[in-house]
Design a protein around this motif. Structure first.
Motif, PDB file in Angstrom:
ATOM      1  N   ALA A 160     107.135  71.934  66.541  1.00  0.00           N
ATOM      2  CA  ALA A 160     107.860  71.159  65.519  1.00  0.00           C
ATOM      3  C   ALA A 160     106.994  70.026  64.985  1.00  0.00           C
ATOM      4  N   PHE A 161     106.193  69.409  65.849  1.00  0.00           N
ATOM      5  CA  PHE A 161     105.287  68.346  65.411  1.00  0.00           C
ATOM      6  C   PHE A 161     104.217  68.914  64.473  1.00  0.00           C
ATOM      7  N   ARG A 162     103.619  70.039  64.878  1.00  0.00           N
ATOM      8  CA  ARG A 162     102.536  70.620  64.075  1.00  0.00           C
ATOM      9  C   ARG A 162     103.030  71.050  62.703  1.00  0.00           C
ATOM     10  N   GLN A 163     104.278  71.495  62.632  1.00  0.00           N
ATOM     11  CA  GLN A 163     104.847  71.879  61.338  1.00  0.00           C
ATOM     12  C   GLN A 163     104.902  70.695  60.382  1.00  0.00           C
ATOM     13  N   ARG A 164     104.859  69.494  60.946  1.00  0.00           N
ATOM     14  CA  ARG A 164     104.902  68.275  60.130  1.00  0.00           C
ATOM     15  C   ARG A 164     103.538  67.603  60.061  1.00  0.00           C
ATOM     16  N   GLY A 165     102.504  68.346  60.379  1.00  0.00           N
ATOM     17  CA  GLY A 165     101.142  67.852  60.216  1.00  0.00           C
ATOM     18  C   GLY A 165     100.630  66.962  61.321  1.00  0.00           C
ATOM     19  N   ILE A 166     101.313  66.933  62.472  1.00  0.00           N
ATOM     20  CA  ILE A 166     100.888  66.089  63.592  1.00  0.00           C
ATOM     21  C   ILE A 166      99.946  66.875  64.498  1.00  0.00           C
TER      22      ILE A 166
ATOM     23  N   THR B  21     100.178  54.182  67.552  1.00  0.00           N
ATOM     24  CA  THR B  21     100.557  55.364  66.777  1.00  0.00           C
ATOM     25  C   THR B  21     101.097  54.934  65.414  1.00  0.00           C
ATOM     26  N   PRO B  22     100.563  55.471  64.329  1.00  0.00           N
ATOM     27  CA  PRO B  22     101.018  55.066  62.987  1.00  0.00           C
ATOM     28  C   PRO B  22     102.497  55.356  62.752  1.00  0.00           C
ATOM     29  N   GLU B  23     103.135  54.531  61.950  1.00  0.00           N
ATOM     30  CA  GLU B  23     104.563  54.662  61.681  1.00  0.00           C
ATOM     31  C   GLU B  23     104.893  56.013  61.050  1.00  0.00           C
ATOM     32  N   LYS B  24     104.011  56.531  60.199  1.00  0.00           N
ATOM     33  CA  LYS B  24     104.300  57.812  59.544  1.00  0.00           C
ATOM     34  C   LYS B  24     104.349  58.953  60.556  1.00  0.00           C
ATOM     35  N   ILE B  25     103.548  58.865  61.612  1.00  0.00           N
ATOM     36  CA  ILE B  25     103.585  59.892  62.654  1.00  0.00           C
ATOM     37  C   ILE B  25     104.863  59.749  63.472  1.00  0.00           C
TER      38      ILE B  25
END
Length: 278
Positions: A30-36, A250-254
């Motif tokens: 689920a994280f990778r699907q959002r570019g993490i 950790t950046p807020e966008k992540i």
């Protein structure tokens, strides 16, 4: 290879490794699907934590933890994990958070404890266990208030998992104080090193009372033979369960993306996920 690390160590019993790995796989995807850039697997030892030459520093340059490379490689130091600048996703307890960890990490969300007796949403409670005597266990109260049998535990030997544990020590301490009592109600206090060890100590007669968080108690009934030798005599009050955290850097966008990912996962596993922040 990801520059981040992840871990779900709080309920990572040997018998649970497969389920914990599956939980992380759901989160990772689920994280990778959002570019993490989520790592393939969770870490389970100090050797898997990235080295930090000179040690881990706080925002003002003060050392707060040693270099993971200097620690026993086959062990996993929870505080080292929590303070790692590479931590993408981990889990801690509100005990350490209240004792200073909160200034070094960011909370992502809270798990749901709905599937466990003694849990409700993001709240959990601890079962007070003593040696089985053939009588029934006390059922968790529906209102989430503490049920502390002072007459049964007074003068007994109390064992707890860790000094900074909300479920094993701090929560019970607060419930006793609310009743005008304190830990002095016990004849002695000892540290067992873990909830499972506390259950074994009570079952074997090396201690008389322990407070076991409701999820650990559920796991013990599945996997720990000594659980058959104890029974529940009371419950602590419900409190916030173990939060999911990330590094302070950790950046807020992540973080926002991770919260969205957690919220998107269907609640159908042993420990459903819910998006509750703070």
């Amino acid at each position: 290879m990801s520059k981040f690390v992840a871990a779900l160590p709080m309920y990572d019993w040997p018998e649970m490794r497969g389920e914990v790995d599956a939980q992380w796989a759901r989160l990772r995807d689920a994280f990778r699907q959002r570019g993490i850039d989520a790592p393939d697997a969770v870490v389970r030892s100090n050797r898997e934590l990235p080295a930090v030459p000179g040690g881990i520093l706080d925002d003002v340059g003060k050392p707060i933890a040693p270099d993971p490379a200097t620690l026993p490689p086959d062990e996993l130091d929870f505080h080292q994990l929590w303070l790692s600048p590479a931590l993408l996703f981990g889990q801690t307890c509100w005990g350490p958070m209240e004792l200073g960890l909160t200034q070094h990490v960011q909370v992502i969300s809270q798990p749901s404890y709905d599937v466990y007796e003694g849990g409700q949403g993001e709240l959990y409670s601890s079962a007070l266990v003593m040696a089985a005597d053939g009588g029934p266990s006390v059922v968790a109260p529906g209102d989430g208030k503490a049920v502390i049998p002072l007459d049964l535990i007074r003068g007994k030997r109390f064992t707890f998992n860790n000094p900074d544990s909300m479920s094993g020590l701090i929560g019970l301490t607060r419930d006793l104080e609310a009743m005008g009592e304190s830990l002095d109600i016990f004849a002695s206090r000892s540290e067992s090193g873990g909830h499972r060890s506390s259950i074994v100590a009570v079952a074997e007669g090396r201690a008389d009372v322990a407070a076991i968080d409701c999820e650990s108690w559920a796991l013990a009934q599945r996997f720990e033979p000594a659980a058959k030798g104890v029974k529940v005599v009371g419950w602590t009050a419900r409190r916030k369960g173990l939060p999911y955290i990330t590094a302070r850097t950790t950046p807020e966008k992540i973080i926002t993306a991770m919260r969205e990912a957690v919220a998107s996962i269907e609640s159908g596993s042993e420990q459903p996920l819910v998006q509750r922040v703070g």
